[in-house]
Design an enzyme around this catalytic site. Structure first.
Site, short mmCIF file in Angstrom:
data_model
loop_
_atom_site.label_atom_id
_atom_site.label_comp_id
_atom_site.label_asym_id
_atom_site.label_seq_id
_atom_site.Cartn_x
_atom_site.Cartn_y
_atom_site.Cartn_z
N TYR A 16 49.33 -22.00 7.75
CA TYR A 16 48.04 -22.37 8.33
C TYR A 16 48.26 -22.71 9.80
CZ TYR A 16 46.51 -23.01 3.45
OH TYR A 16 46.20 -22.83 2.12
N HIS A 73 43.74 -11.39 -3.59
CA HIS A 73 44.05 -12.60 -2.83
C HIS A 73 43.00 -13.67 -3.14
CE1 HIS A 73 44.79 -15.19 0.66
NE2 HIS A 73 45.98 -14.62 0.70
N ASP A 96 51.45 -16.17 6.35
CA ASP A 96 52.03 -17.06 7.35
C ASP A 96 51.38 -18.44 7.23
OD1 ASP A 96 49.59 -16.40 8.47
OD2 ASP A 96 50.39 -15.87 10.44
N PHE A 125 50.23 -21.76 1.04
CA PHE A 125 48.94 -22.20 0.48
C PHE A 125 48.79 -23.72 0.42
CE2 PHE A 125 49.41 -17.93 -1.45
CZ PHE A 125 48.27 -17.33 -0.93
#
Length: 221
Positions: A67, A187, A65, A78
């Site tokens: 920031y 990740h 989701d 990102f």
């Protein structure tokens, strides 16, 4: 919520916009934006799609989701706005980019340039309440973005799907690996990267190798 999405995606997703779950999602998002500070700004909710038409997609990156800090999210997973400090996951993405391709660490954390070249930077959930990670999950966005991934898998070919971490890998379970290249790894968050699950994956060079092998222009990461 104004579904401000490019015509190329509107035609692909038209049926979804008519469904009850999406109408319910629209109502939820409208209420949240009216009563709370939410991210990204409302006109950037569909930025990932508007910077990368359906037929232009070459690479898909799946995030979770947006920031939830002030001034960070710009609608691409990102990615952050110009002149915003790079969050830890983005720092590790750029470090791997340096190591993989020998490119200098980027000054800007805005990934719009990747998107304009055919990288769909797709969050599973497209909105979030300020300071409350995951606050807009399980309201319908995940169902919508599942359809996005399924449509790409079924109607396109020779795409590269970069699945970073367990969440993205679960999200990408229905991708047809006979039609597309699937690259998975840990990740880029410090928790995963520092345990050896991120660095050295070489996803940037591997993606370009696959694109070249199918006579497609590579991405200038």
């Amino acid at each position: 919520m104004n579904v401000n999405i490019s015509n190329s995606w509107k035609s692909i997703l038209a049926d979804e916009f008519k469904k009850d779950y999406f109408k319910s999602l629209e109502g939820f998002v409208e209420t949240e934006y009216e009563n709370y500070r939410c991210f990204p700004e409302s006109d950037h909710i569909f930025a990932a799609f508007n910077h990368c038409d359906f037929e232009a997609v070459k690479v898909v990156v799946i995030g979770q989701d947006p920031y939830h800090g002030e001034g960070q999210a710009n609608g691409l997973c990102f990615s952050v706005k110009e002149q915003v400090k790079h969050p830890p996951s983005l720092v590790n993405i750029f470090k791997e980019l340096e190591a993989d391709l020998g490119k200098p660490y980027p000054i800007s954390g805005d990934l719009n340039d990747w998107a304009s070249q055919g990288v769909l930077l797709l969050n599973a959930t497209l909105t979030v309440r300020s300071g409350a990670a995951g606050s807009h999950q399980k309201k319908g966005w995940e169902k919508f973005t599942d359809v996005v991934i399924e449509q790409l898998s079924e109607k396109r070919e020779h795409l590269v799907f970069l699945l970073w971490g367990g969440f993205a890998q679960k999200k990408g379970k229905k991708i047809n690996d006979q039609r597309h290249q699937i690259l998975d790894t840990g990740h880029p968050s410090p928790l995963s990267a520092n345990r050896g699950y991120w660095f050295g994956n070489k996803h940037f060079s591997k993606a370009n190798e696959y694109l070249r092998a199918h006579q497609l222009d590579e991405i200038s990461w």
